[in-house]
Motif scaffolding. Structure first.
Motif, mmCIF file in Angstrom:
data_model
loop_
_atom_site.group_PDB
_atom_site.id
_atom_site.type_symbol
_atom_site.label_atom_id
_atom_site.label_comp_id
_atom_site.label_asym_id
_atom_site.label_seq_id
_atom_site.Cartn_x
_atom_site.Cartn_y
_atom_site.Cartn_z
ATOM 1 N N GLY A 208 0.805 -1.351 -0.027
ATOM 2 C CA GLY A 208 -0.088 0.145 -0.077
ATOM 3 C C GLY A 208 0.802 1.466 -0.117
ATOM 4 O O GLY A 208 0.199 2.408 -0.223
ATOM 5 N N GLN A 209 2.158 1.137 0.222
ATOM 6 C CA GLN A 209 3.014 2.395 -0.033
ATOM 7 C C GLN A 209 3.067 2.955 -1.256
ATOM 8 O O GLN A 209 3.493 4.191 -1.339
ATOM 9 N N TYR A 210 2.937 1.909 -2.172
ATOM 10 C CA TYR A 210 3.147 2.361 -3.536
ATOM 11 C C TYR A 210 1.639 3.294 -3.964
ATOM 12 O O TYR A 210 0.734 2.586 -3.838
ATOM 13 N N ASP A 211 1.771 4.324 -4.883
ATOM 14 C CA ASP A 211 0.921 4.921 -5.709
ATOM 15 C C ASP A 211 0.120 3.966 -6.472
ATOM 16 O O ASP A 211 1.068 3.304 -7.219
ATOM 17 N N GLY A 212 -0.943 4.083 -6.619
ATOM 18 C CA GLY A 212 -1.677 3.233 -7.445
ATOM 19 C C GLY A 212 -2.035 1.662 -7.237
ATOM 20 O O GLY A 212 -2.767 1.074 -7.660
ATOM 21 N N ILE A 213 -1.604 1.383 -5.845
ATOM 22 C CA ILE A 213 -1.838 -0.123 -5.290
ATOM 23 C C ILE A 213 -2.859 0.291 -4.091
ATOM 24 O O ILE A 213 -2.659 0.679 -3.352
ATOM 25 N N ARG A 214 -4.139 -0.485 -4.318
ATOM 26 C CA ARG A 214 -5.059 -0.484 -3.088
ATOM 27 C C ARG A 214 -5.022 -1.849 -2.356
ATOM 28 O O ARG A 214 -5.534 -2.845 -3.032
#
Ligand SMILES: [Zn+2]
Length: 345
Positions: A208-214
């Protein structure tokens, strides 16, 4: 004789001298190994002594996710030179086999893959490898990242198989290292949004730290409900990557894929799993499988070098070679907060 991290038999590791092939053929390079990542398969051979038909019957050197520096080149090698920083594709096919000639050398029945019995791996200071399966690392790609090209290649290959289109919405079931890297590869391939499921909050937090990953914790939320909120209750995601190998995930994959969408099977269940064929037919979904990867190492390296994928947050801890056994014991603990453990030689 060379020092190596040897799996003597199930449950027994040692750091010791072992005789390894060291002859340099005309198309080979010699590589001083720098970093080796510990893979789930290495750990599984350690804890279970076998994966499917591959059984550890003789002492075997572990490790297949490696980077290093070229120290010698064979007489025919033009593409690489001494001093080049490189990473290596660990599977060597028969160049004349039908599968290789078709471009699918990963499914060549004769492929020799590091640390897959009876083939020794690369947790040893020096290896000889074909130049054709050795890839130069750009200056801005570290040895640690270079040693993660191998698992990332699985995700990139899965994205190629999925034929991701710009803005696709994807779901990855399973938030292990391969699941996270598959999600990152899908985003770098043009996906607009990637959901990822798991049971372990620590794993989901890393993804979840990554933009675009939910992240979706399947204990708290039904994946289909989350997908509905984005895609509409009569639709679904364009692509599901099944990356858990967990029996329950196949129903989620079928429930969440849109009509005419795609499921890519990345995870390998340890046993046969039930799969609802009619549910797949009723949506007329396309199904793809991946076995390791082929022809994507250069692409995976480019995605790192170009800044499209950042793997650095996934290195959980680095161990020196003389602590290699402790590194494997830690890996066998399977802490949910550990993504990738690496050994530096
Ligand atoms: Zn691996």
């Amino acid at each position: 004789m060379a020092q190596a991290l040897v799996l003597e038999k199930k449950g027994e590791l040692s750091l010791r001298e072992i005789a390894l092939p060291s002859e340099l053929g005309p198309n080979d390079v010699r590589i001083a190994i720098h970093t080796v990542g510990i893979c789930g398969s290495d750990v599984h051979y350690y804890t279970h002594g076998a994966i499917g038909p591959f059984v550890v019957r003789e002492p075997m050197v572990l490790g297949h996710e490696a980077s290093g520096t070229i120290t010698e080149i064979g007489s025919n090698v033009r593409s690489l030179k001494v001093g080049d920083r490189v990473c290596m594709e660990p599977g060597i096919p028969d160049p004349q086999s039908r599968a290789t000639l078709m471009g699918q050398y990963n499914v060549d029945p004769a492929v020799r893959f590091w640390a897959t019995p009876p083939i020794h791996g690369c947790l040893t200071p020096s290896v000889v490898h074909p130049a054709a399966f050795t890839f130069k690392l750009p200056d801005n790609v570290s040895f640690a990242e270079g040693a993660m090209i191998e698992p990332l290649a699985v995700g990139v290959h899965a994205s190629v198989k999925a034929a991701i289109k710009p803005g696709d919405i994807c779901l990855v079931t399973g938030c292990g290292p391969i699941g996270i890297m598959t999600a990152l590869a899908a985003l770098a391939s043009g996906a607009g949004q990637v959901f990822i499921t798991d049971l372990a909050p620590a794993k989901l937090a890393i993804a979840g730290q990554y933009d675009g990953i939910r992240p979706i914790n399947v204990r708290d939320e039904k994946p289909r409900d989350v997908v509905d909120a984005t895609c509409g209750s009569d639709w679904g995601v364009d692509v599901v990557f099944e990356a858990s190998g967990f029996a329950g995930a196949y129903d989620d994959a079928l429930a969440c894929v849109r009509p005419g969408g795609t499921i890519v099977f990345v995870g390998m269940p340890i046993q046969k799993v039930p799969f609802d064929i009619v549910a797949a037919q009723a949506k007329e979904i396309r199904m793809e499988t991946v076995f390791r990867y082929a022809n994507v190492y250069d692409r995976a390296i480019r995605l790192i070098s170009a800044g499209k994928i950042d793997l650095k947050p996934l290195v959980s801890e680095t161990f020196p070679f003389d602590q290699g056994i402790a590194a494997f014991e830690r890996a066998a603990e399977a802490r949910p907060s550990d993504v990738k453990l690496q050994i530096v030689l």
